[in-house]
Motif scaffolding. Structure first.
Motif, short mmCIF file in Angstrom:
data_model
loop_
_atom_site.label_atom_id
_atom_site.label_comp_id
_atom_site.label_asym_id
_atom_site.label_seq_id
_atom_site.Cartn_x
_atom_site.Cartn_y
_atom_site.Cartn_z
N ALA A 254 61.41 21.09 133.15
CA ALA A 254 59.96 21.26 133.28
C ALA A 254 59.52 22.53 132.57
O ALA A 254 60.26 23.51 132.55
CB ALA A 254 59.58 21.34 134.76
N ASP A 255 58.34 22.48 132.00
CA ASP A 255 57.75 23.67 131.40
C ASP A 255 56.60 24.07 132.30
O ASP A 255 55.48 23.60 132.15
CB ASP A 255 57.27 23.38 129.99
CG ASP A 255 56.74 24.63 129.30
OD1 ASP A 255 56.80 25.72 129.91
OD2 ASP A 255 56.26 24.51 128.16
N LEU A 256 56.90 24.93 133.28
CA LEU A 256 55.93 25.31 134.29
C LEU A 256 55.29 26.66 134.02
O LEU A 256 54.43 27.09 134.77
CB LEU A 256 56.63 25.38 135.67
CG LEU A 256 57.38 24.13 136.10
CD1 LEU A 256 58.16 24.40 137.37
CD2 LEU A 256 56.43 22.98 136.30
N GLY A 257 55.75 27.32 132.98
CA GLY A 257 55.38 28.72 132.83
C GLY A 257 56.17 29.49 133.88
O GLY A 257 56.43 28.97 134.96
N TRP A 258 56.57 30.67 133.57
CA TRP A 258 57.43 31.36 134.52
C TRP A 258 57.42 32.84 134.23
O TRP A 258 57.40 33.27 133.08
CB TRP A 258 58.84 30.80 134.43
CG TRP A 258 59.81 31.40 135.36
CD1 TRP A 258 59.87 31.24 136.70
CD2 TRP A 258 60.89 32.29 135.04
NE1 TRP A 258 60.90 31.95 137.24
CE2 TRP A 258 61.55 32.61 136.23
CE3 TRP A 258 61.36 32.84 133.85
CZ2 TRP A 258 62.65 33.44 136.28
CZ3 TRP A 258 62.45 33.67 133.91
CH2 TRP A 258 63.09 33.95 135.11
N SER A 259 57.42 33.60 135.28
CA SER A 259 57.55 35.05 135.17
C SER A 259 58.54 35.50 136.22
O SER A 259 58.46 35.09 137.38
CB SER A 259 56.19 35.72 135.40
OG SER A 259 56.34 37.12 135.37
N TRP B 40 58.58 45.78 140.28
CA TRP B 40 57.19 46.16 140.55
C TRP B 40 56.36 46.02 139.28
O TRP B 40 55.22 45.56 139.32
CB TRP B 40 57.13 47.60 141.08
CG TRP B 40 57.61 47.70 142.49
CD1 TRP B 40 58.82 48.18 142.93
CD2 TRP B 40 56.91 47.27 143.66
NE1 TRP B 40 58.90 48.08 144.28
CE2 TRP B 40 57.73 47.54 144.77
CE3 TRP B 40 55.65 46.71 143.88
CZ2 TRP B 40 57.35 47.25 146.07
CZ3 TRP B 40 55.27 46.43 145.17
CH2 TRP B 40 56.11 46.69 146.25
N ALA B 41 56.91 46.41 138.17
CA ALA B 41 56.15 46.35 136.91
C ALA B 41 55.78 44.93 136.55
O ALA B 41 54.70 44.68 136.00
CB ALA B 41 56.95 47.00 135.79
N SER B 42 56.64 43.96 136.83
CA SER B 42 56.35 42.58 136.46
C SER B 42 55.17 42.01 137.24
O SER B 42 54.55 41.04 136.81
CB SER B 42 57.59 41.71 136.63
OG SER B 42 57.98 41.66 137.99
N LEU B 43 54.82 42.62 138.36
CA LEU B 43 53.65 42.16 139.11
C LEU B 43 52.38 42.34 138.29
O LEU B 43 51.42 41.57 138.44
CB LEU B 43 53.53 42.92 140.43
CG LEU B 43 54.57 42.56 141.48
CD1 LEU B 43 54.47 43.49 142.68
CD2 LEU B 43 54.44 41.12 141.92
N ALA B 44 52.35 43.31 137.40
CA ALA B 44 51.18 43.53 136.56
C ALA B 44 50.93 42.35 135.63
O ALA B 44 49.81 42.16 135.16
CB ALA B 44 51.36 44.81 135.74
N GLU B 45 51.95 41.54 135.39
CA GLU B 45 51.79 40.37 134.52
C GLU B 45 51.16 39.19 135.23
O GLU B 45 50.62 38.29 134.58
CB GLU B 45 53.16 39.95 133.97
CG GLU B 45 53.84 41.02 133.14
CD GLU B 45 55.29 40.67 132.83
OE1 GLU B 45 55.71 39.51 133.06
OE2 GLU B 45 56.01 41.56 132.35
#
Length: 187
Positions: free
Chosen positions: A95-100, A105-110
């Motif tokens: 599946a291509d669901l988009g993912w982060s 903590w820094a990745s929360l800004a995305e």
């Protein structure tokens, strides 16, 4: 799945990418509780015994104590290595669901909304003068910043973390230092 390989070395990963026949694990798993418990019993019997010892205490006054007692002795093994690399009934749903990878903590800004200065305030109150790109997680006190760029500030009950966003993954180094110094009250 013919084989599950958790965190392959660089050469193996390169072969996987070049071969074009592999999927990358995003870390999202779906299973019935009884099935994963059966797999844990089969492949990680010690962990299964520890989980089984907790079960009768769930929902009682002894729940927290039972979990803490088991936690002190749990072998640190991921479900990926402990179960998935050994199991013969693993299935992939491409599946291509988009993912982060919201693992720092820094990745929360995305993934969280930012204010006009590109600051993300997860909780608490932030007063800013010329601060941009900050990730702020506060508690009861006001967090005031002046002239900061791309920083993470996390105010917990007993610790304040301050670091550049691009070093947020290095929190694990602090955790290791706390462990080596027997400072378990902060873990």
């Amino acid at each position: 799945v013919s084989r599950f390989t958790e965190k392959p070395d660089d050469d193996t990963a390169a072969r996987f990418v070049e071969g074009g026949r592999h999927f990358w694990n995003s870390g999202m798993f779906i299973w019935r509780a009884d099935h994963i418990l059966e797999a844990i019993e089969k492949y990680l019997p010690r962990l299964y015994r520890q989980l089984s010892a907790i079960e009768p205490k769930l929902g009682t006054e002894g729940e927290e104590q039972a979990i803490e007692a088991a936690w002190q002795d749990i072998e640190p093994v991921s479900v990926d290595v402990g179960v998935l690399e050994r199991a013969d009934n693993v299935v992939v749903i491409p599946a291509d669901l988009g993912w982060s990878d919201v693992g720092t903590w820094a990745s929360l800004a995305e993934v969280l909304p930012a204010d006009d200065s590109d600051n993300v305030v997860i909780s608490g109150e932030h007063l800013s003068s010329d601060t941009t790109g900050a990730v702020i997680c506060g508690r009861k006190r006001l967090i005031a910043t002046v002239g900061l760029r791309d920083i993470v500030i996390v105010d917990t009950e007993d610790v304040i973390l301050v670091c550049p966003k691009n070093r947020a993954q290095d929190v694990k180094d602090l955790v290791e230092k706390l462990k080596s110094q027997q400072r378990h009250e902060y873990l």
